[in-house]
Design a protein around this motif. Sequence first.
Motif, mmCIF file in Angstrom:
data_model
loop_
_atom_site.group_PDB
_atom_site.id
_atom_site.type_symbol
_atom_site.label_atom_id
_atom_site.label_comp_id
_atom_site.label_asym_id
_atom_site.label_seq_id
_atom_site.Cartn_x
_atom_site.Cartn_y
_atom_site.Cartn_z
ATOM 1 N N THR A 192 -6.477 15.669 3.913
ATOM 2 C CA THR A 192 -6.932 16.114 5.229
ATOM 3 C C THR A 192 -8.332 15.578 5.519
ATOM 4 O O THR A 192 -8.643 15.194 6.666
ATOM 5 N N GLN A 193 -9.165 15.541 4.500
ATOM 6 C CA GLN A 193 -10.514 14.982 4.679
ATOM 7 C C GLN A 193 -10.429 13.505 5.039
ATOM 8 O O GLN A 193 -11.169 13.023 5.921
ATOM 9 N N THR A 194 -9.527 12.759 4.439
ATOM 10 C CA THR A 194 -9.371 11.335 4.768
ATOM 11 C C THR A 194 -8.901 11.159 6.205
ATOM 12 O O THR A 194 -9.415 10.288 6.945
ATOM 13 N N ARG A 195 -7.963 11.945 6.636
ATOM 14 C CA ARG A 195 -7.476 11.863 8.012
ATOM 15 C C ARG A 195 -8.562 12.284 9.006
ATOM 16 O O ARG A 195 -8.633 11.743 10.117
ATOM 17 N N TYR A 196 -9.368 13.255 8.587
ATOM 18 C CA TYR A 196 -10.481 13.674 9.447
ATOM 19 C C TYR A 196 -11.449 12.509 9.670
ATOM 20 O O TYR A 196 -11.880 12.242 10.811
ATOM 21 N N GLU A 197 -11.805 11.818 8.600
ATOM 22 C CA GLU A 197 -12.729 10.689 8.734
ATOM 23 C C GLU A 197 -12.106 9.565 9.565
ATOM 24 O O GLU A 197 -12.788 8.930 10.393
ATOM 25 N N ASN A 198 -10.842 9.304 9.400
ATOM 26 C CA ASN A 198 -10.190 8.238 10.170
ATOM 27 C C ASN A 198 -10.139 8.575 11.660
ATOM 28 O O ASN A 198 -10.410 7.723 12.522
ATOM 29 N N ALA A 199 -9.791 9.849 11.958
ATOM 30 C CA ALA A 199 -9.726 10.249 13.368
ATOM 31 C C ALA A 199 -11.109 10.258 13.998
ATOM 32 O O ALA A 199 -11.270 9.898 15.177
ATOM 33 N N ARG A 200 -12.096 10.650 13.249
ATOM 34 C CA ARG A 200 -13.461 10.624 13.783
ATOM 35 C C ARG A 200 -13.916 9.195 14.037
ATOM 36 O O ARG A 200 -14.566 8.913 15.062
ATOM 37 N N GLY A 201 -13.579 8.290 13.153
ATOM 38 C CA GLY A 201 -13.955 6.886 13.374
ATOM 39 C C GLY A 201 -13.202 6.246 14.521
ATOM 40 O O GLY A 201 -13.717 5.324 15.172
ATOM 41 N N ASP A 202 -12.006 6.717 14.800
ATOM 42 C CA ASP A 202 -11.212 6.157 15.898
ATOM 43 C C ASP A 202 -11.572 6.753 17.256
ATOM 44 O O ASP A 202 -10.951 6.393 18.269
ATOM 45 N N GLU A 203 -12.533 7.681 17.294
ATOM 46 C CA GLU A 203 -12.993 8.293 18.549
ATOM 47 C C GLU A 203 -11.860 8.976 19.314
ATOM 48 O O GLU A 203 -11.814 8.945 20.548
ATOM 49 N N VAL A 204 -10.995 9.659 18.576
ATOM 50 C CA VAL A 204 -9.913 10.373 19.248
ATOM 51 C C VAL A 204 -10.429 11.596 19.989
ATOM 52 O O VAL A 204 -9.725 12.156 20.844
ATOM 53 N N ILE A 205 -11.663 12.020 19.712
ATOM 54 C CA ILE A 205 -12.238 13.171 20.383
ATOM 55 C C ILE A 205 -12.390 12.940 21.871
ATOM 56 O O ILE A 205 -12.511 13.898 22.659
ATOM 57 N N GLU A 206 -12.366 11.660 22.282
ATOM 58 C CA GLU A 206 -12.484 11.361 23.710
ATOM 59 C C GLU A 206 -11.294 11.892 24.498
ATOM 60 O O GLU A 206 -11.390 12.065 25.711
ATOM 61 N N HIS A 207 -10.185 12.174 23.832
ATOM 62 C CA HIS A 207 -8.988 12.663 24.509
ATOM 63 C C HIS A 207 -8.921 14.192 24.526
ATOM 64 O O HIS A 207 -7.858 14.755 24.777
ATOM 65 N N LEU A 208 -10.023 14.872 24.274
ATOM 66 C CA LEU A 208 -10.042 16.329 24.235
ATOM 67 C C LEU A 208 -9.655 16.902 25.602
ATOM 68 O O LEU A 208 -10.216 16.521 26.638
ATOM 69 N N SER A 209 -8.720 17.854 25.591
ATOM 70 C CA SER A 209 -8.251 18.448 26.846
ATOM 71 C C SER A 209 -9.195 19.557 27.303
ATOM 72 O O SER A 209 -9.945 20.138 26.506
ATOM 73 N N GLU A 210 -9.142 19.881 28.601
ATOM 74 C CA GLU A 210 -9.991 20.925 29.150
ATOM 75 C C GLU A 210 -9.615 22.302 28.592
ATOM 76 O O GLU A 210 -10.485 23.142 28.387
ATOM 77 N N HIS A 211 -8.352 22.492 28.386
ATOM 78 C CA HIS A 211 -7.930 23.785 27.841
ATOM 79 C C HIS A 211 -8.509 23.998 26.447
ATOM 80 O O HIS A 211 -9.034 25.086 26.138
#
Length: 697
Positions: A192-211
């Motif tokens: 899970t830590q590895t996937r967390y680092e990969n998702a953070r590096g891929d800037e997936v947080i930009e797709h955060l929904s308003e809800h």
Amino acid sequence: MPDYIYLLENRLSQVQQNALRTVRDLARDAQMTVFLTGTAVRDLTCGNPVRDLEVVVHGNALNLKSGVTAAGGKIWGEDAALRTLYLCFPGNVRLDLASARRAEYPKPAKPVYHWTSIQEDLRARDFTVNAMAISLNEGSYGLLMDPSNGVADIEARLLRLVSNYGFLDNPALLIRATRLKARLGFDLEERTQTRYENARGDEVIEHLSEHERSRELEQIGHEEDPLKVLHALEAEGWMQHLFPAWTAAKADVDKLTALHDLSNELQVQGVHPDVSAAQMQLLTAKLAPKDLAELKKKMLRPGFVEEWNHLDAQAAEFAKVLLSKENAAPSAAYTLFTGYAAEAVLWLGFTTKQEAVKKKFENFLKEWPQARQKIPHALMVELRITPELPGYADLVKTIFLQLIDGGLTTNEEIRALLEPHSPPAPPPPVTIKRTRAKKGADAKAKARLDDEDEDADDLADEDEEEDDLDSLDLGGDDLDLSIGLDDVRVALPVVEGEEDDVFARDSVGDDELDGELDDAAEDDSGDGQDDDEPPPRRGKEADKKTSSRKAAGRSESRKDGSTAAGAGLKALALKLDLTEPSDPADLDEADPVIDLEEDEPVSRVRTTARAPVKASSKQAAQPAKSKPVVKVAPKPVKTAHLKAAHPAKAAPVKTTVAKPALAARGKAAPPAKTVVHAKAAAPAKAKGKAANSAKKR
């Protein structure tokens, strides 16, 4: 695994249990199955305080909206797309009522929901520690469902994704993982830590929904330590995506600490406020009004924002009621403190500037609690007023309120208050007294049992002796008992019809042997007892004493020839003008060999005297004359091995001693044998003292 029924009944507050019971009843009336899920189950398992409740039903949760309002719940928010109701019950209990669903993500942060069962709902959750549910239904109440083994991850203190693509499908899980790490102190599982680092590096947080943004922003105010969470989110850079204007620097740290201290003091006195709205007020104390208004618009639950906005108004209303004449008395003011809205009490105590209000708070927190030490618990116990009695808590509260009002100053007043509540004394224990006759019967029965036990012990000893004798070599029907091995023994002259009992000589002592000699003399002179007259009966005590003396004499004769038994034999031999053996102890040197036949209850005993009889010179000179023979009545021989199994009288034993005819003629007699025949037939009339002795036995 913990007992979740116990946790539900003891770890949840009373207001939380009431809210959960209300929703459960509504779902049952609507024929829906209902489950407690999410963070509440996690906190129950971890042992943390439960701050939020999340309930999932099979069906559309929006259909329960009218029932919730009728039961006293408030609708803080509604999401038709998710079929979710955000509720608040009395006591400021937050509860999310949702429908079981499963989400698919064709695009990041663009879920498509499918209404399904609770099992599918749990398999579509964020982390395994949140993917657990407790059944609230009849027949399965308290049953834990944990398809992802979240309990094991709680024990390991790990956060593990349920889905391998959780961070990519829902970027809000990146923020949630950081918040849970700060709140629970858990670590991310390795993958899970590895996937967390990969998702953070891929800037997936930009797709955060308003809800999801609204949910995470509001959740900061509901944390137990919001500043710690706020610092953690800032360190990871997630506040830039949530609300950039809100940082830890905008919070009033000193006042936030004082607010938590006051909240702890109120909880000690029984007031349990929800600090979420007050925390949000202090966390955003330095935020610009424009930014503050924008932040409030982004909150998930409009009802929570409304409570936040009305903190000052609720505190002012409570101050007005507290200072009224109706609540001037200490007891009335105390009742008002414990019965009013806890959030208003907290905020008034934290923000008030009025001295009268401060004095009331000081009395409530410092002075009035000291009166609890004056509650007469010892007197209550004396009057049998215990916590198990119904109304005990109300009575204690009544005493406490009167004490803080200055009443109950004497013991008489306290007793007068307590005595009406004292239950009647329990009836005395019933004692059944037995009559004197019954006691005597019991004593007789006990004595009879003791006698039976003694008889059983005697039989056991006799059985042991029989076992020892059974192990001997059995050569034939007649047993050959040798008094000595190579000793030279003198056979006593015996007249027809008279017997010589070797065992009697072996088992008697000094006194008894002398008595026998005296009896023999009397019999010889004609003054003795008639041969056919049976001997007098003796009691059990006399039999026991005689047996003990016989045993003592026998044991002494085997040890030392000069003992009582040996001396008696020597005297008898001298009187009969016989030559005694060189060692009187040799009389008992050889152990008898006894054969017990299965068909015959009594054994046949043969005793052989190996030494020839030596006649004295006087006897040789006068062969025609017969010297008076002393009749020796043999004493009863304790032959335990001759007794039958049934405790009846033993059969009479006939003892026949070969007549030393050659001795009377002056010649050396062959070795004489003493044969004891045991017959199973009815006892016949024996001759002489031997028959009387057998009857006596």
